[in-house]
Design a protein around this motif. Structure first.
Motif, short mmCIF file in Angstrom:
data_model
loop_
_atom_site.label_atom_id
_atom_site.label_comp_id
_atom_site.label_asym_id
_atom_site.label_seq_id
_atom_site.Cartn_x
_atom_site.Cartn_y
_atom_site.Cartn_z
N GLN A 50 0.93 -1.18 0.16
CA GLN A 50 -0.01 -0.13 -0.01
C GLN A 50 0.78 1.29 0.06
N ASP A 51 2.18 1.38 0.93
CA ASP A 51 2.82 2.38 0.80
C ASP A 51 3.50 2.56 -0.57
N ARG A 52 3.95 1.53 -1.21
CA ARG A 52 4.64 1.59 -2.51
C ARG A 52 3.32 2.06 -3.28
N PHE A 53 2.41 1.70 -3.45
CA PHE A 53 1.24 2.24 -4.28
C PHE A 53 0.81 3.83 -4.28
N PHE A 54 0.69 4.04 -2.87
CA PHE A 54 0.55 5.43 -2.79
C PHE A 54 1.86 6.47 -3.12
N SER A 55 3.01 5.74 -2.90
CA SER A 55 4.12 6.74 -3.36
C SER A 55 4.18 7.03 -4.74
N GLN A 56 3.58 5.77 -5.52
CA GLN A 56 3.67 5.99 -7.05
C GLN A 56 2.32 7.26 -7.29
N TYR A 57 1.27 6.93 -6.69
CA TYR A 57 -0.06 7.47 -7.40
C TYR A 57 -0.79 8.58 -6.52
N ALA A 58 -0.20 8.81 -5.23
CA ALA A 58 -0.54 9.97 -4.45
C ALA A 58 0.08 11.20 -4.79
N ALA A 59 -0.51 12.14 -4.29
CA ALA A 59 0.37 13.70 -4.59
C ALA A 59 1.38 13.73 -3.22
N VAL A 60 2.46 13.81 -3.22
CA VAL A 60 3.45 14.17 -2.08
C VAL A 60 3.68 15.51 -2.21
N PRO A 61 3.53 16.37 -1.10
CA PRO A 61 3.74 17.86 -1.50
C PRO A 61 5.10 18.03 -1.67
N THR A 85 10.34 -2.56 8.89
CA THR A 85 10.88 -1.80 7.65
C THR A 85 10.42 -2.37 6.57
N CYS A 86 9.71 -1.53 5.66
CA CYS A 86 9.39 -1.77 4.18
C CYS A 86 10.70 -2.09 3.46
N PRO A 87 10.67 -2.65 2.24
CA PRO A 87 11.59 -2.61 1.39
C PRO A 87 11.87 -1.11 0.82
N VAL A 88 12.93 -0.86 0.08
CA VAL A 88 13.15 0.46 -0.40
C VAL A 88 12.35 0.67 -1.53
N VAL A 89 11.65 1.89 -1.54
CA VAL A 89 10.63 2.45 -2.63
C VAL A 89 11.55 3.31 -3.50
N LYS A 90 11.85 2.77 -4.62
CA LYS A 90 12.90 3.11 -5.57
C LYS A 90 12.15 4.39 -6.28
N GLU A 91 13.07 5.17 -6.99
CA GLU A 91 12.44 6.08 -7.81
C GLU A 91 11.92 5.62 -8.90
N THR A 92 10.86 6.33 -9.45
CA THR A 92 10.11 6.12 -10.49
C THR A 92 9.97 7.20 -11.74
N ASN A 93 9.20 7.13 -12.75
CA ASN A 93 9.29 7.76 -13.86
C ASN A 93 7.67 8.82 -13.50
N LYS A 94 7.33 8.97 -12.24
CA LYS A 94 6.14 9.67 -11.73
C LYS A 94 6.04 10.77 -12.14
N SER A 95 5.17 11.46 -12.58
CA SER A 95 5.04 12.94 -12.76
C SER A 95 4.13 13.69 -11.59
N PRO A 96 4.96 14.39 -10.85
CA PRO A 96 4.07 15.16 -9.64
C PRO A 96 2.94 15.76 -10.13
N ALA A 97 2.93 16.38 -11.26
CA ALA A 97 1.59 17.31 -11.50
C ALA A 97 0.41 16.24 -12.00
N PHE A 98 0.98 15.08 -12.73
CA PHE A 98 -0.14 14.01 -13.06
C PHE A 98 -0.44 13.43 -11.77
N SER A 99 0.23 13.37 -10.64
CA SER A 99 -0.25 12.60 -9.43
C SER A 99 -1.25 13.19 -8.77
#
Length: 264
Positions: A50-61, A85-99
């Motif tokens: 769930q944390d990985r999912f929200f890191s990818q698709y939620a808006a982070v200030p 401790t969860c596994p490392v959430v790696k950098e993605t090609n996420k677009s902050p504006a699209f999130s």
């Protein structure tokens, strides 16, 4: 707090955009990896997903203000058996504006979803009826974006994901407050044992806005409840302001016709 359940305000046409928005929010909720407080290894694993999912698709200030994704990071989950401790959430090609757009359709729990959809159901149809479908959809999205970025600017270093449709829906409430202040809204009052009362919209929505403003200023205990109250304030103010600028209030209210609709 009062809980609106119905308004005496008929519309002239079916509010398809409002219906589609509600349907999309519900559909997305049931594919989210939502978990409660974990107590087993499997549920901890699910919460990490769930944390990985929200890191990818939620808006982070922090991502919104810097316009770049967070560096690799770990999340610590608190359980009844200690911290995990969860596994490392790696950098993605996420677009902050699209999130911001994807975050508008994510919710953190069933009550979060139902509360937002109830307000959209009660008040969205009349605003859509007055603005028209395309303009209403653009209005909804603009308010949602403004609410997210407004909150991000005030919390620029926060890495806590921001999710929910409430910023956009707050814009709808602001528009309704301007357009139909005297419409009667049947509301449940919790401190009166959920006694239903018919109250004017200006009171229901005005009271709601004052609470959001108080909580956003940190003047009440609820300010620590994990709710982005400032996003609600920004959305509401912008929704009201846009409605006033467009001069929509000067139009005659829709008359009831043989083909009119009324919600139960």
């Amino acid at each position: 707090m009062v809980i609106p359940v119905h308004d005496d305000n008929p519309v002239r046409r079916t509010p398809w955009v409002t219906y589609v928005l509600i349907a999309l929010n519900i559909a997305v909720f049931f594919v989210e990896p939502i978990q409660t407080i974990p107590t087993t290894t499997s549920s901890v694993s699910s919460l990490c997903e769930q944390d990985r999912f929200f890191s990818q698709y939620a808006a982070v200030p922090k991502e919104l203000t810097e316009n770049k994704t967070l560096p690799p990071h770990r999340t610590v989950i608190k359980t009844d058996r200690g911290d995990v401790t969860c596994p490392v959430v790696k950098e993605t090609n996420k677009s902050p504006a699209f999130s911001v757009l994807t975050a508008m359709f994510l919710h953190g729990g069933l009550l979060h979803l139902l509360g937002n959809m109830l307000f959209l159901w009660v008040f969205g149809n009349n605003v859509e009826d007055r603005l028209g479908r395309i303009r209403y959809l653009l209005f909804y999205l603009i308010c949602g974006y403004a609410a997210a970025y407004g909150f991000a600017i005030a919390n620029a270093n926060s890495t806590v994901p921001l999710i929910g449709a409430s910023g956009a829906i707050a814009g709808v409430l602001g528009a309704y407050f301007v357009l139909f202040p005297n419409a009667k809204v049947t509301s449940l009052v919790p401190f009166l044992l959920f006694l239903p009362l018919r109250l004017p919209a200006w009171f229901v929505l005005g009271f709601w806005f004052v609470l959001q403003w108080i909580y956003s200023s940190g003047s009440a205990v609820a300010s620590g409840a994990g709710v982005a109250y400032l996003a609600h304030v920004v959305g509401f103010v912008l929704g009201a302001a846009i409605t006033l600028v467009l001069g929509l209030r000067r139009r005659d209210p829709p008359r009831r016709s043989r083909g009119g609709l009324r919600r139960a």
